[in-house]
Structures are given as C-alpha cells and as structure tokens.
Design an enzyme around this catalytic site. Structure first.
Site, PDB file in Angstrom:
ATOM      1  N   GLU A  82      39.809  42.340  39.574  1.00  0.00           N
ATOM      2  CA  GLU A  82      40.532  41.877  41.069  1.00  0.00           C
ATOM      3  C   GLU A  82      41.251  40.815  40.157  1.00  0.00           C
ATOM      4  OE1 GLU A  82      38.626  39.281  44.801  1.00  0.00           O
ATOM      5  OE2 GLU A  82      37.616  40.969  43.790  1.00  0.00           O
ATOM      6  N   SER A  83      40.874  39.831  39.564  1.00  0.00           N
ATOM      7  CA  SER A  83      41.345  38.824  38.612  1.00  0.00           C
ATOM      8  C   SER A  83      42.367  39.081  38.188  1.00  0.00           C
ATOM      9  CB  SER A  83      40.590  38.407  37.511  1.00  0.00           C
ATOM     10  OG  SER A  83      40.849  39.692  36.743  1.00  0.00           O
TER      11      SER A  83
END
Length: 254
Positions: free
Chosen positions: A52-53
């Site tokens: 997700e980063s």
C-alpha cells in the site's frame, strides 16, 4: 517422513500455495506478507508484490514490519505515490489478487478491521481501521483471506463492515458495482473455505492435516456448511517449512 509442523505453518503454506507465479498481488502486513514472500521463494519467483505504501515488485529479505518498512522501497522494482497505487493500479482492476486478514469475517466473506462491539463510538476494542482494505476487497480481480478459524473471528454478524465480500449473498457485489470477484478462498488453520457458487456462503472444502469437520464447525460462529466433495490439504514439504522458518526468523532477528 513429513517433518512436524504447527497449524499456523500449515495455514501460511496453504496461503502461499494459492498464489500463482506471475500474478500481481496486493499484500497486507502479517500473515499475508509472510505467505506471499514464501510463495516468491518457492514456486512463484515471478510473483509481483505490491504494498500500500507504493512499492511495486518488492523483494524483501527480512520480512517487513509495516507497509512503511524501508526494505520494501529498497528492494522494489518501482516506488510510486499512494494515490497512484490506488487510482491507477488498484481501482481500474490491474491487480490480480488482494491478500487480506482481519479481526472478524462473516459467512459471506465480509471483513471487520474497525471496531469490536456494537457501539461504534464506545467500542470494546478499536482496531487499526480500514486502510486500503475496502478498495482491495472491491477492486482486485479476486481476494484471498487468511485468518485463524475461531468463534471470536468467524462470526454470525460483524460488529462493523469494513470491507465487503459478498454482502448478503449472491448478486450484492454486482448491485453495488464492485469490480472484482470478491473472496474466492478463506484460508484458516483448520482448512479452506470457498464461497458456494449459488449462495456465496463460505463452505468448508478442504481440511488441514489432523483437523476434523467437527472442529471446524465448533470454531465457526454460524452453522458451517461442508462440501460433499471435501478434500484434504497436503502437509508442508520440508523445503516449504525450512524457507518459512528462515523467513520468520528474520523478524525476530530485527
């Protein structure tokens, strides 16, 4: 002779085996990340791990402690912004598999990672929250869920619906315009559950080694249905166990 293994190790290996080589996989931290990295080190070297980063094609040696762990960016093929991950990769359906865990799941594969307790403003436990899970559940081509099977986790009614699986049954995803197929498999320490083709209710289709149907039913918070063609999972191989234990040792060594 098969080496001794724990139920958690069997669950992680089963999750890893569910990931095909070459797939693009949106990975959550914890058990999903461990399983995805095990798959990449065994049968699926071409598995593309997306966090997700904003890291695409991450190849962490030590397992990451969070989505912001520096090892993800250091080993990734590319690092993009979080809005790009969601707006360009995830929401248009470019990611094959979303790999999620949760605090609670119900019979239709809906997940709660928000609160435990019926009063949202005064819950018994406030959980980490949604993060990207609702979008992952909605837009990935398919979703895998990995959770330990217990009445605490597998409940008749969620305290809060964070991420939609099949809603109230067949047709709900389509009604709400959700792009992906939804949860195609729930991998637990006692076996594997899959959605019934007609009702979308989670059904026990495979038992883990040493587990029984009675155990699975006792640990589900609803009357768990069992497939007429119930299968049995193959135990972990020595290679799978060895690599898994090496991976997990990288966390404790940090």
């Amino acid at each position: 002779m098969t080496a001794e293994f724990t139920s958690d190790e069997m669950m992680t290996v089963a999750a890893a085996r569910s990931l095909p080589d070459g797939a693009k996989c949106f990975v959550g931290i914890g058990l999903p990340s461990t399983a995805a990295n095990l798959a990449r080190r065994t049968h699926a070297p071409g598995l593309v791990l997306i966090y997700e980063s904003g890291t695409i094609g991450a190849k962490p040696d030590p397992l990451p402690l969070s989505i912001g762990d520096g090892v993800l960016a250091e080993t990734a093929d590319s690092v993009v912004s979080v809005p790009e991950i969601f707006n360009y990769w995830l929401q248009p359906g470019r990611i094959d598999i979303g790999f999620l865990g949760g605090a609670q799941v119900d019979r239709f594969g809906n997940i709660n990672t928000t609160v435990i307790g019926s009063d949202y403003n005064n819950p018994k436990v406030r959980l980490p929250g949604a993060g990207g899970a609702p979008e992952i559940a909605a837009s990935c081509k398919e979703v895998l869920i990995v959770m330990r099977l217990s009445q605490r986790n597998f409940v008749e009614k969620l305290d809060f619906v964070t991420s939609v699986g099949y809603g109230t049954g067949k047709g709900d995803r389509e009604k709400h315009g959700l792009r992906g197929r939804g949860p195609v498999k729930v991998i637990t320490d006692l076996g594997i559950l899959r959605p019934d083709p007609e009702t979308r209710e989670l059904t026990l289709t495979e038992l883990a080694p040493g587990a029984t149907v009675e155990q699975a039913r006792e640990n589900a918070g609803w009357p768990l249905k069992v497939s007429e063609s119930l299968g049995h999972q193959q135990p972990p191989t020595e290679t799978e166990l060895s690599i898994l234990r090496e991976l997990k040792a990288t966390i404790s060594a940090e």
